[in-house]
Design an enzyme around this catalytic site. Structure first.
Site, PDB file in Angstrom:
ATOM      1  N   ARG A   1      73.572  16.393 -51.162  1.00  9.71           N
ATOM      2  CA  ARG A   1      72.576  15.340 -50.483  1.00  9.71           C
ATOM      3  C   ARG A   1      72.851  13.903 -51.135  1.00  9.71           C
ATOM      4  NH1 ARG A   1      68.232  20.229 -51.414  1.00  9.71           N
ATOM      5  NH2 ARG A   1      68.184  20.833 -49.215  1.00  9.71           N
TER       6      ARG A   1
ATOM      7  N   HIS B   1      72.206  17.250 -45.818  1.00  3.75           N
ATOM      8  CA  HIS B   1      72.732  16.257 -46.662  1.00  3.75           C
ATOM      9  C   HIS B   1      71.596  15.137 -46.857  1.00  3.75           C
ATOM     10  CE1 HIS B   1      76.751  17.995 -45.924  1.00  3.75           C
ATOM     11  NE2 HIS B   1      76.372  17.746 -44.838  1.00  3.75           N
TER      12      HIS B   1
ATOM     13  N   ASP C   1      76.761   7.153 -48.137  1.00  5.68           N
ATOM     14  CA  ASP C   1      75.416   7.705 -48.262  1.00  5.68           C
ATOM     15  C   ASP C   1      74.061   7.009 -48.428  1.00  5.68           C
ATOM     16  OD1 ASP C   1      74.969  10.750 -47.759  1.00  5.68           O
ATOM     17  OD2 ASP C   1      74.031  10.545 -49.653  1.00  5.68           O
TER      18      ASP C   1
ATOM     19  N   ARG D   1      67.433  15.025 -32.624  1.00  6.75           N
ATOM     20  CA  ARG D   1      68.270  16.046 -33.675  1.00  6.75           C
ATOM     21  C   ARG D   1      68.708  15.269 -34.730  1.00  6.75           C
ATOM     22  NH1 ARG D   1      74.021  15.786 -34.701  1.00  6.75           N
ATOM     23  NH2 ARG D   1      74.524  17.860 -35.074  1.00  6.75           N
TER      24      ARG D   1
ATOM     25  N   GLU E   1      69.803  19.470 -37.966  1.00  8.46           N
ATOM     26  CA  GLU E   1      71.305  20.122 -37.852  1.00  8.46           C
ATOM     27  C   GLU E   1      71.297  20.535 -39.530  1.00  8.46           C
ATOM     28  OE1 GLU E   1      76.077  19.617 -37.948  1.00  8.46           O
ATOM     29  OE2 GLU E   1      74.588  18.207 -38.816  1.00  8.46           O
TER      30      GLU E   1
ATOM     31  N   ASN F   1      71.664   9.864 -42.152  1.00 10.18           N
ATOM     32  CA  ASN F   1      72.181  10.008 -43.419  1.00 10.18           C
ATOM     33  C   ASN F   1      73.039   9.221 -43.966  1.00 10.18           C
ATOM     34  OD1 ASN F   1      72.752  12.003 -45.795  1.00 10.18           O
ATOM     35  ND2 ASN F   1      74.838  11.934 -44.966  1.00 10.18           N
TER      36      ASN F   1
ATOM     37  N   ASP G   1      71.082  14.538 -37.437  1.00 10.13           N
ATOM     38  CA  ASP G   1      72.471  14.902 -37.899  1.00 10.13           C
ATOM     39  C   ASP G   1      72.579  14.823 -39.351  1.00 10.13           C
ATOM     40  OD1 ASP G   1      75.314  14.793 -37.056  1.00 10.13           O
ATOM     41  OD2 ASP G   1      75.112  13.330 -38.725  1.00 10.13           O
TER      42      ASP G   1
ATOM     43  N   ASN H   1      78.534  24.175 -30.009  1.00  6.94           N
ATOM     44  CA  ASN H   1      78.088  22.514 -30.037  1.00  6.94           C
ATOM     45  C   ASN H   1      79.355  21.768 -30.068  1.00  6.94           C
ATOM     46  OD1 ASN H   1      79.091  22.756 -32.728  1.00  6.94           O
ATOM     47  ND2 ASN H   1      76.863  21.714 -33.260  1.00  6.94           N
TER      48      ASN H   1
ATOM     49  N   ARG I   1      69.270  25.445 -25.995  1.00  9.85           N
ATOM     50  CA  ARG I   1      70.289  24.150 -25.778  1.00  9.85           C
ATOM     51  C   ARG I   1      71.458  24.740 -25.192  1.00  9.85           C
ATOM     52  NH1 ARG I   1      71.802  20.570 -30.634  1.00  9.85           N
ATOM     53  NH2 ARG I   1      73.274  22.396 -31.021  1.00  9.85           N
TER      54      ARG I   1
HETATM   55  C1  QV4 Z   1      88.505  11.057 -44.210  1.00  6.75           C
HETATM   56  C2  QV4 Z   1      88.947  12.125 -44.738  1.00  6.75           C
HETATM   57  C3  QV4 Z   1      88.231  12.801 -45.941  1.00  6.75           C
HETATM   58  C4  QV4 Z   1      87.882  11.243 -46.877  1.00  6.75           C
HETATM   59  C5  QV4 Z   1      87.526  10.154 -46.046  1.00  6.75           C
HETATM   60  C6  QV4 Z   1      87.595   8.912 -46.691  1.00  6.75           C
HETATM   61  O1  QV4 Z   1      89.121  13.312 -43.899  1.00  6.75           O
HETATM   62  O2  QV4 Z   1      88.613  13.664 -46.589  1.00  6.75           O
HETATM   63  O3  QV4 Z   1      86.791  11.821 -47.584  1.00  6.75           O
HETATM   64  O4  QV4 Z   1      88.366   9.811 -44.975  1.00  6.75           O
HETATM   65  O5  QV4 Z   1      86.981   7.963 -46.096  1.00  6.75           O
HETATM   66  C7  QV4 Z   1      85.761  11.564 -39.655  1.00  6.75           C
HETATM   67  C8  QV4 Z   1      87.129  11.895 -39.722  1.00  6.75           C
HETATM   68  C9  QV4 Z   1      87.273  12.552 -41.305  1.00  6.75           C
HETATM   69  C10 QV4 Z   1      87.270  10.965 -42.133  1.00  6.75           C
HETATM   70  C11 QV4 Z   1      85.828  10.657 -41.807  1.00  6.75           C
HETATM   71  C12 QV4 Z   1      85.352   9.176 -42.341  1.00  6.75           C
HETATM   72  O6  QV4 Z   1      87.024  13.405 -39.144  1.00  6.75           O
HETATM   73  O7  QV4 Z   1      88.452  12.874 -41.637  1.00  6.75           O
HETATM   74  O8  QV4 Z   1      87.410  11.502 -43.466  1.00  6.75           O
HETATM   75  O9  QV4 Z   1      85.414  10.220 -40.366  1.00  6.75           O
HETATM   76  O10 QV4 Z   1      86.270   8.506 -42.031  1.00  6.75           O
HETATM   77  C13 QV4 Z   1      81.809  14.168 -37.056  1.00  6.75           C
HETATM   78  C14 QV4 Z   1      83.146  14.882 -37.317  1.00  6.75           C
HETATM   79  C15 QV4 Z   1      83.816  14.290 -38.530  1.00  6.75           C
HETATM   80  C16 QV4 Z   1      83.820  12.703 -38.658  1.00  6.75           C
HETATM   81  C17 QV4 Z   1      82.475  12.225 -38.526  1.00  6.75           C
HETATM   82  C18 QV4 Z   1      82.433  10.747 -38.638  1.00  6.75           C
HETATM   83  O11 QV4 Z   1      83.072  16.156 -37.347  1.00  6.75           O
HETATM   84  O12 QV4 Z   1      85.231  14.911 -38.358  1.00  6.75           O
HETATM   85  O13 QV4 Z   1      84.757  12.682 -39.623  1.00  6.75           O
HETATM   86  O14 QV4 Z   1      81.904  12.564 -37.500  1.00  6.75           O
HETATM   87  O15 QV4 Z   1      83.026  10.341 -37.980  1.00  6.75           O
HETATM   88  C19 QV4 Z   1      79.551  19.842 -42.240  1.00  6.75           C
HETATM   89  C20 QV4 Z   1      78.052  19.058 -42.245  1.00  6.75           C
HETATM   90  C21 QV4 Z   1      77.756  18.852 -40.948  1.00  6.75           C
HETATM   91  C22 QV4 Z   1      78.707  18.177 -40.031  1.00  6.75           C
HETATM   92  C23 QV4 Z   1      79.725  18.883 -40.038  1.00  6.75           C
HETATM   93  C24 QV4 Z   1      80.799  18.395 -39.140  1.00  6.75           C
HETATM   94  O16 QV4 Z   1      77.063  19.763 -42.930  1.00  6.75           O
HETATM   95  O17 QV4 Z   1      76.270  18.084 -41.024  1.00  6.75           O
HETATM   96  O18 QV4 Z   1      80.201  19.141 -41.312  1.00  6.75           O
HETATM   97  N1  QV4 Z   1      78.115  18.099 -38.566  1.00  6.75           N
HETATM   98  C25 QV4 Z   1      77.647  16.821 -38.109  1.00  6.75           C
HETATM   99  C26 QV4 Z   1      77.878  16.249 -36.866  1.00  6.75           C
HETATM  100  C27 QV4 Z   1      79.363  15.830 -36.831  1.00  6.75           C
HETATM  101  C28 QV4 Z   1      79.477  14.663 -37.507  1.00  6.75           C
HETATM  102  C29 QV4 Z   1      78.630  14.534 -38.811  1.00  6.75           C
HETATM  103  C30 QV4 Z   1      77.779  15.497 -39.107  1.00  6.75           C
HETATM  104  C31 QV4 Z   1      78.744  13.348 -39.519  1.00  6.75           C
HETATM  105  O19 QV4 Z   1      77.598  17.350 -35.973  1.00  6.75           O
HETATM  106  O20 QV4 Z   1      79.776  15.850 -35.323  1.00  6.75           O
HETATM  107  O21 QV4 Z   1      80.951  14.685 -38.086  1.00  6.75           O
HETATM  108  O22 QV4 Z   1      77.831  12.508 -39.033  1.00  6.75           O
HETATM  109  O23 QV4 Z   1      79.454  21.104 -41.952  1.00  6.75           O
HETATM  110 CA    CA Z   2      72.775  12.169 -48.359  1.00  2.00          CA
END
Ligand code: QV4
Ligand code: CA
Length: 511
Positions: free
Chosen positions: A172, A215, A181, A209, A247, A115, A211, A312, A351
């Site tokens: 999205r 989105h 994105d 999977r 996901e 994504n 991810d 998870n 899983r």
């Molecule tokens: C930070 C600020 C934001 C700001 C941004 C600006 O918090 O407010 O907009 O900077 O640059 C990490 C940090 C997060 C940071 C971001 C970007 O935690 O604070 O934003 O990086 O630098 C994992 C973690 C996230 C992590 C992300 C990327 O959970 O915390 O973000 O990896 O490293 C929703 C979605 C679902 C998602 C779920 C967590 O619908 O799809 O949230 N789940 C999947 C994965 C998950 C992963 C992602 C998606 C992204 O399972 O592990 O997020 O690939 O529900």
């Molecule tokens: Ca997207």
């Protein structure tokens, strides 16, 4: 015309929904943050011999290196390129893992991050796991992607971020927590993503999977999945399609629902772990007796579309969805019951989670240490998983999949595969039991008084070994023995203070 229709129907029935596991293997395990060399060894020494069907691996492609000052697990969800080198290993180690696991009938499922690339604040330089140069500000990535390949122009929110989950266009087309994105309607972008996934398919993986699928537009995912190759015929039948599970967190009440994705593949059923946790914790008057119609009866998606799990890598540490009801290894006694229930019940493709321990620091209802990465050596490399003499893991690797109760329930599920849900019993409260045809039977006691009851098990008469308190070893049972009478009934006694207040028997553990 009729033939075409038939072919299309067969295609639709088998494609993408079938996990491609070897016959008789019915679960996969997520070896979160494990190194490829350790996974290869685990396939050969443990997963193959114990009937596991496959492994969900952490993202294998190059990601940003985040140092704050230590490296969070979540840096791997910020791609820099589709080269196969990460803290889990390089391309040669990846290929070796796929080959060795496939050779023992345990298949590999890749966590595909398609994504987005890294966060908008990721900077510029070579702080990436293969040392590739990138510039988040100018949207330059060595795939190559450039500014033209991202959704900056399409997103309609002031911040460029997702601000409202009630608006599908935002969800999205805008950035999820700052992550750049990708413009997936572009043929070029679709082509690069398909090329990455086809490289993995050719190496021998069995599925993906997807991810952050919520989105991405289902139509874009369909277009990409249509470009995927059939699986490698060295290990899979000709024409086999990659397994896809998406996901999508759908607990209801948002603009986007899971069923929009059924045309592409299976979907993660997040209601499953959230609800099961609530029941086993007995929150809000929930009781196990209500599990009688578990599955679609609880408003879950169709059985043949669901990928299910108790926890998870996100919701075990407060990321993602499910909230505080989610059961994890931290609540081991309840967790084993939850995983036991899931593996005994026919709903969904299952899983199992396998985690590492970290030092939790919960304040204001949030774990301030939710970012902590896997066990590492002093140079930041991931530690190997040492195996103790009692088959458990050391160095803070939890290895839930090696817990006797969980491993034996993975085997239980294989033994009862295809058998109907049968012989339900409950005491109106938190003592319940059910069988799977004439192959297996399980009894739970989550009440504050003992179980002392005779039940119809459906099993052939004989003496069985409970695979929770012990297991069958050669001809002896290291746990409780249960006698099934000629009328297929058996007497069960389970103390409410037992270490594990449940009992499971199946025909392969008959003495
Ligand atoms: C930070 C600020 C934001 C700001 C941004 C600006 O918090 O407010 O907009 O900077 O640059 C990490 C940090 C997060 C940071 C971001 C970007 O935690 O604070 O934003 O990086 O630098 C994992 C973690 C996230 C992590 C992300 C990327 O959970 O915390 O973000 O990896 O490293 C929703 C979605 C679902 C998602 C779920 C967590 O619908 O799809 O949230 N789940 C999947 C994965 C998950 C992963 C992602 C998606 C992204 O399972 O592990 O997020 O690939 O529900
Ligand atoms: Ca997207």
């Amino acid at each position: 015309m009729k033939l075409l229709l038939l072919l299309v129907t067969i295609g639709l029935c088998s494609a993408q929904y079938n996990p491609n596991t070897q016959s008789g293997r019915t679960s996969i395990v997520h070896l979160f943050e494990w190194k490829w060399v350790d996974i290869a060894a685990e396939c050969e020494r443990y997963l193959g011999p114990n009937g596991f069907g496959g492994v969900q691996i952490s993202p294998p492609n190059e990601n940003i290196v985040v140092t704050n000052p230590y490296r969070p697990w979540w840096e791997r969800y910020q791609p820099i390129s589709y080269k196969l080198c990460t803290r889990s290993g390089n391309e040669q180690q990846f290929r070796d893992m796929v080959t060795r696991c496939n050779n023992v009938g345990v298949y590999i499922y890749v966590d595909a991050i398609i994504n987005h690339m890294c966060g908008s604040g990721g900077g510029a330089g070579t702080h990436s796991t293969c040392g590739s140069y990138f510039n988040a500000g100018s949207r330059d990535f060595p795939v190559p992607y450039s500014g033209l390949d991202f959704n900056d122009g399409k997103c309609r929110t002031g911040s460029g971020e997702i601000e409202n989950y009630g608006d599908a266009n935002q969800v999205r087309n805008c950035r999820l927590v700052g992550l750049l994105d990708l413009a997936m309607e572009k043929d070029y972008v679709r082509g690069k993503i398909a090329e990455y996934m086809n490289n993995l398919i050719n190496i021998g993986v069995a599925g993906f999977r997807l991810d952050a699928a919520k989105h991405m537009w289902p139509g874009d995912l369909k277009a990409i999945s249509d470009r995927l190759n059939n699986l490698n015929t060295k290990w899979f039948p000709a024409g086999a399609r990659p397994f896809i599970f998406q996901e999508v967190i759908d607990l209801g009440g948002e603009a986007i629902s899971a069923n929009e994705y059924f045309g592409v593949g299976r979907v993660t059923e997040f209601k499953y772990g959230a609800k099961l946790g609530g029941v086993i914790r007995k929150w809000n008057g929930e009781k196990m007796a209500y599990l009688r119609n578990w599955g679609e009866g609880w408003g879950f998606m169709p059985n043949d579309r669901a990928l299910v799990f108790v926890d998870n890598h996100d919701n075990q540490r407060g990321h993602g969805a499910g909230g505080a009801s989610i059961l994890t290894f931290w609540d081991a006694r309840l967790y084993k019951m939850g995983v036991g229930f899931m593996l005994a019940h026919p709903y969904g493709f299952t899983r199992v989670m396998s985690s590492y321990r970290w030092s939790r620091n919960i304040s204001n209802g949030k774990d301030q240490n939710d970012w902590i990465g896997p066990p590492t050596n002093s140079d930041g490399s991931i530690k190997s998983v040492p195996i103790n003499a009692d088959a458990t893991c050391g160095d803070n690797w939890v290895c839930e999949h090696r817990w006797r109760q969980i491993k034996n329930m993975v085997i239980f599920r294989n033994v009862v595969n295809g058998q109907p849900f049968s012989n339900w019993w409950d005491n109106g409260s938190n003592q319940v039991a059910f069988g799977r045809g004439n192959k297996g039977f399980i009894v739970f006691n989550n009440d504050d008084r003992n179980v002392d009851v005779t039940l119809n098990t459906g099993l052939p008469p004989g003496t069985y070994c409970d695979v929770i308190s012990g297991q069958k070893e050669d001809t002896i049972c290291s746990g409780k023995e249960i006698t099934v009478n000629n009328d297929r009934t058996a007497h069960f006694q389970i103390s409410n203070t037992a270490e594990d207040p449940f009992v499971a028997i199946h025909v392969n553990a008959k003495l």
